[in-house]
Enzyme design. Structure first.
Site, PDB file in Angstrom:
ATOM      1  CG  HIS A 278     -26.878 116.361  20.428  1.00 50.30           C
ATOM      2  ND1 HIS A 278     -26.646 115.288  21.262  1.00 50.30           N
ATOM      3  CD2 HIS A 278     -28.218 116.571  20.465  1.00 50.30           C
ATOM      4  CE1 HIS A 278     -27.790 114.876  21.775  1.00 50.30           C
ATOM      5  NE2 HIS A 278     -28.768 115.638  21.311  1.00 50.30           N
ATOM      6  CD  GLU A 279     -30.578 119.485  18.528  1.00 50.86           C
ATOM      7  OE1 GLU A 279     -31.599 119.076  17.962  1.00 50.86           O
ATOM      8  OE2 GLU A 279     -30.379 119.343  19.744  1.00 50.86           O
ATOM      9  CD  GLU A 356     -31.419 113.404  23.197  1.00 44.07           C
ATOM     10  OE1 GLU A 356     -30.387 114.077  23.033  1.00 44.07           O
ATOM     11  OE2 GLU A 356     -32.483 113.633  22.589  1.00 44.07           O
ATOM     12  CG  ASP A 360     -24.681 113.074  23.751  1.00 46.02           C
ATOM     13  OD1 ASP A 360     -25.054 114.146  23.251  1.00 46.02           O
ATOM     14  OD2 ASP A 360     -24.886 112.760  24.942  1.00 46.02           O
TER      15      ASP A 360
END
Ligand code: ZN
Length: 416
Positions: A278-279, A356, A360
């Site tokens: 995710h990062e 976000e 994801d």
């Protein structure tokens, strides 16, 4: 003049009222579900944990009401009570009529003094509220040393920076704000690189993730997703709080990934891999330069506004300061900008939530399905006692991340 002061007071009240209404709506929504969580939530949290999360959310919100009202009263007292101009003439009197250092000192001293009234609240939050729910890991000694280090840093960094800025005002004339912006933006970029190397180690210990299965796994993920990390670092967040997090700082070849030790303790290797994916997603989808560009635009607008206010004699004089002085204009802007930017926060959060979802989605693809990401998010929600039933207006206004239910729905919909 009276008009300006009335407008400022009205904006302060409006922000407070909006804050309190949103918080009250949110508490009502949480209470409404307290005994019968929606099915999507019941699938995520077991009963006792859910009850704890409800209690934690309500208590934090009620505490927030008190601090919001208190902070607004303090700000009103400081702005309209005439203490700042007295401080200003006293501190400026220590040097020559044109001296820059006394004006810098005024801003910094005011900043420290303005932080004092809220200290008891910060203490209460850490050692009463967080303590009660098992999140506090700090000690009074560590808390005090953190505050002192913060003040020293504020002077150590703030003094030369503000000095340079106020010097630029005298040097560049009417276009100073463009140069001032360049100075501050340059400083911000520098801090993105220096913060994890220089400032963070003053408060925390950063260690490279040790050799072993987990490290091999995360490095392999980096290779596979086009993110060659030199090191992955672990920060001892457990020194202060049981809350867990992962984050990413820097840009270009200065990028680095930092994982909280609490995160490593709570997640399985596969879940950690998903969180890191995710990062990396934020990086690979170009969110970091976009965020930096956004903050540059906002800072540019801010400098334009300060220059305009500093030029307008009515601004300083309305609050009891001499006109044509940059230091009071600068401080007043810092104190007041929040009553305007508050209303734009939802726009920023809307964009942040979009990013976000994208990160994801990147993690889902990198992990070959949504399972690991969902498992990680669920576990983090449980460990952090996250509120899973926020009011729609509340989350829409304040949340930088979509709610867990929203994130899961998006992950599942996209499928394997
Ligand atoms: Zn994220």
């Amino acid at each position: 003049m009276l008009l300006l002061l009335s407008a400022v007071a009205a904006l302060m009240v409006l922000r407070l009222v909006a804050d309190l209404i949103l918080a009250a709506l949110n508490r009502a929504e949480v209470r409404r579900h307290a005994n019968s969580p929606p099915p999507a939530v019941a699938a995520i949290m077991d009963g006792p944990t859910y009850s704890q999360s409800v209690a934690y959310t309500l208590e934090k919100s009620r505490f927030g009401v008190i601090t919001e009202i208190f902070d607004t009263l303090v700000l009103a007292l400081v702005l309209f009570g005439g203490v700042l101009p007295v401080l200003y003439s006293a501190v400026v009197g220590w040097g020559g009529p044109e001296s820059i250092w006394t004006r810098v000192l005024f801003v910094l001293i005011a900043g420290v003094l303005l932080g004092i009234p809220s200290l008891p609240f910060e203490w209460w939050e850490q050692f009463r509220l967080e303590q009660k729910f098992g999140f506090n890991k700090s000690t009074p000694g560590l808390w005090i040393s953190d505050k002192l280090k913060g003040v020293l840093l504020m002077f150590g960094i703030g003094f030369p920076l503000l000095w340079a800025l106020f010097w630029v005002v005298g040097w560049a004339g009417s276009t100073w704000w463009i140069w001032g912006f360049a100075l501050m933006f340059g400083f911000q970029l520098l801090m993105l690189i220096l913060y994890p190397k220089v400032i963070l180690p003053l408060f925390n210990k950063l260690t490279p993730l040790p050799e072993g299965d987990l490290r091999d796994r995360l490095m392999a993920l980096g290779d596979r997703t086009g993110f060659q990390a030199k090191t992955i670092e672990v920060i001892d967040g457990s020194k202060r709080s049981g809350h867990s997090n992962a984050y990413f700082t820097g840009f270009g070849r200065f990028r680095r990934i930092v994982l909280f030790d609490t995160l490593i303790a709570q997640l399985t290797p596969e879940e950690l891999e998903a969180v890191l994916a995710h990062e990396i997603g934020h990086y690979r989808r170009g969110h970091i330069p976009k965020m930096i560009a956004m903050s540059a635009i906002m800072m540019f607008a801010g400098f334009f506004a300060i220059a305009w206010l500093a030029r307008s004699t009515w601004f300083n004089t309305a609050f009891g300061f001499p006109p044509g002085e940059i230091a009071p204009s600068f401080l007043l802007f810092a104190l007041l900008s929040g009553i305007v930017t508050f209303w734009f926060a939802p726009l920023g959060n809307l964009l942040s939530r979009k990013y976000e979802y994208e990160a994801d989605d990147f993690a889902r693809k990198a992990m070959g399905g949504p399972g690991a990401m969902i498992a990680a998010l669920r576990k983090l929600a449980k460990k952090n006692l996250t509120n899973l039933t926020p009011h729609r207006w509340f989350s829409g206004f304040y949340y930088s991340h979509p709610t867990l239910v929203e994130r899961e729905a998006a992950l599942v919909k996209a499928g394997g």
